[in-house]
Design an enzyme around this catalytic site. Structure first.
Site, PDB file in Angstrom:
ATOM      1  N   ASP A 200       0.833  -1.192   0.000  1.00  0.00           N
ATOM      2  CA  ASP A 200       0.000   0.000   0.000  1.00  0.00           C
ATOM      3  C   ASP A 200       0.874   1.250   0.000  1.00  0.00           C
ATOM      4  O   ASP A 200       2.033   1.231   0.424  1.00  0.00           O
ATOM      5  CB  ASP A 200      -0.880   0.040   1.262  1.00  0.00           C
ATOM      6  CG  ASP A 200      -2.218  -0.662   1.046  1.00  0.00           C
ATOM      7  OD1 ASP A 200      -2.529  -0.975  -0.109  1.00  0.00           O
ATOM      8  OD2 ASP A 200      -2.927  -0.884   2.039  1.00  0.00           O
ATOM      9  N   LYS A 222      -1.078   0.667  -8.443  1.00  0.00           N
ATOM     10  CA  LYS A 222      -0.815   0.597  -9.879  1.00  0.00           C
ATOM     11  C   LYS A 222      -1.253  -0.719 -10.503  1.00  0.00           C
ATOM     12  O   LYS A 222      -0.929  -1.001 -11.652  1.00  0.00           O
ATOM     13  CB  LYS A 222       0.680   0.829 -10.130  1.00  0.00           C
ATOM     14  CG  LYS A 222       1.145   2.230  -9.729  1.00  0.00           C
ATOM     15  CD  LYS A 222       2.614   2.447 -10.027  1.00  0.00           C
ATOM     16  CE  LYS A 222       3.042   3.864  -9.635  1.00  0.00           C
ATOM     17  NZ  LYS A 222       4.485   4.105  -9.882  1.00  0.00           N
TER      18      LYS A 222
END
Length: 410
Positions: A200, A222
């Site tokens: 994270d 992403k």
């Protein structure tokens, strides 16, 4: 006679008689390990420290409240002599020699038949360190070596090759509030053993740089979402890599279950038949205020603290927080993910009875090198956030405890 090094050996004391003479600080330090070894422990001492007495009260040891008497060691396998009476220590040591009982002496190691090594434990491994030079024996040196080895095993900086097949699966690891030193020992070890790390944004990023080159590090922000929701895509990535036979760590900020969606990920993994371990982490809700010098509770100031999510405003129909009730509490209110909503949060609290003068602290990038603290009140916090350009991530503390901390800690 030439001095020879001690011969290292591990004693299996389960169910076997161990006699401890003396109930002072030495016994207090040594008894827990003997209890953990399953020994049948007899303590002989007229008095004992409160901690040792508590062990006797709990039935972990048998305590005879008297001094040493000849014959006490007759049926023992191992003896620890730690009284303050040199004459009693000498007599007990002689009895141990007669009965061939391994004997440790706290007052005179050179006259003992056994030494207690500096020991530590990590994931099923016991590290025991003994000095080989009796004349230069320094317990601080052996303890320092022990600590260095155990710490290396725990945090993954000392990694021995695994000669067994590791079970693939996922570990949901709470990385703590941001400082890499605040991840748990178990979390750091699992990171060191991972094949894949899905991280994270709020996780301790500095730890990622320490990973071996073969470890695949994936930024959760992403991951291609496509037709999936963000959380669903992360769940799928965890399942996919684990089913490829890899050890996967899901590195999350704070604690996985404090606004971290850890349970959603655990449920998805369980439904997919993927084994999962949850490693709790230090929540930013208490650690970040503490790092900024603010106790979330304090005697005579706050007897409770409440942690809420501020990611949706009080007037948002999606909000599950009972803000009017929170306004009536006298303790501390900690708001996470609420920087951009703090104006409306403050208005709601004041409208429902909270004093406009209630102190507020905003701690940005808590526990990291970029940490800063900005103070305000409920009446001024909205304009202060704008004027001081406070940005997420930040923990917001509302209550009188804001004024308790030392100014130097701010």
């Amino acid at each position: 006679m030439a001095e020879h090094p001690a011969y290292p050996v591990g004693l299996r004391l389960t169910g076997r008689r161990v006699v401890v003479l003396g109930g002072g600080q030495v016994a207090q330090r040594r008894l827990p390990a003997l209890i953990a070894a399953g020994a049948d422990i007899l303590l002989v001492s007229p008095e004992a420290t409160p901690s040792v007495e508590a062990m006797a009260d709990a039935g972990e040891i048998t305590w005879e409240r008297r001094g040493y008497a000849d014959g006490d060691l007759a049926d023992a396998w191992y003896a620890l002599i730690a009284t303050s009476d040199p004459e009693a220590n000498e007599r007990a040591s002689a009895e141990a020699e007669r009965h061939r009982v391994w004997c440790v002496r706290s007052d005179d190691a050179d006259r003992a038949t056994a030494w207690t090594p500096a020991t530590g434990h990590s994931e099923g491994v016991t590290v025991a360190v003994l000095t080989t030079d009796a004349k230069g024996r320094d317990p601080r040196h052996t303890a320092a070596i022990r600590d260095a080895v155990v710490e290396g095993l725990r945090d993954g900086t000392l990694v021995a090759p695994h000669h067994r097949t590791r079970t693939p699966g996922v570990a949901l690891v709470g990385g703590g509030p941001g400082d890499p030193d605040l991840i748990t020992v178990r979390g750091r070890r699992l990171l060191a053993e991972a094949d894949v790390v899905i991280a994270d944004r709020l996780g301790p990023r500095d730890l990622l740089a320490e990973l071996p080159p073969h470890v695949e590090v994936i930024d959760a922000a992403k991951i291609p979402y496509g037709r999936f929701m963000a959380q669903e895509a992360i769940n799928n990535a965890l399942i996919e890599h684990a089913k490829q036979g890899k050890s996967v760590v899901r590195l999350k900020g704070g604690d996985p279950y404090v606004f971290g969606r850890g349970m959603e990920e655990l449920q998805a993994l369980t439904e997919a038949g993927v084994p999962c371990t949850v490693v709790p982490g230090i929540s930013s809700s208490v650690s970040v205020p503490g790092a900024a010098g603010i106790p979330v509770t304090h005697r005579g100031v706050a007897h409770e603290f409440t942690v809420v999510s501020g990611h949706v405003a009080p007037d948002d129909e999606r909000s599950l927080v009972d803000w009017p009730s929170l306004a009536k509490l006298t303790g501390t209110l900690v708001v996470l993910m609420g920087v951009d909503k703090i104006g409306r949060i403050a208005e709601t609290l004041v409208a429902n009875g909270k004093s406009p003068d209630t102190p507020v602290a905003l701690i940005q990038e808590g526990t990291t090198a970029a940490q800063r603290r900005v103070d305000a009140t409920l009446a001024t916090v909205a304009e202060t956030v704008v004027a001081q350009e406070v940005r997420p991530p930040a923990v917001i503390v509302i209550g009188e405890v804001v004024g308790v901390g030392l100014p130097a800690a701010r």
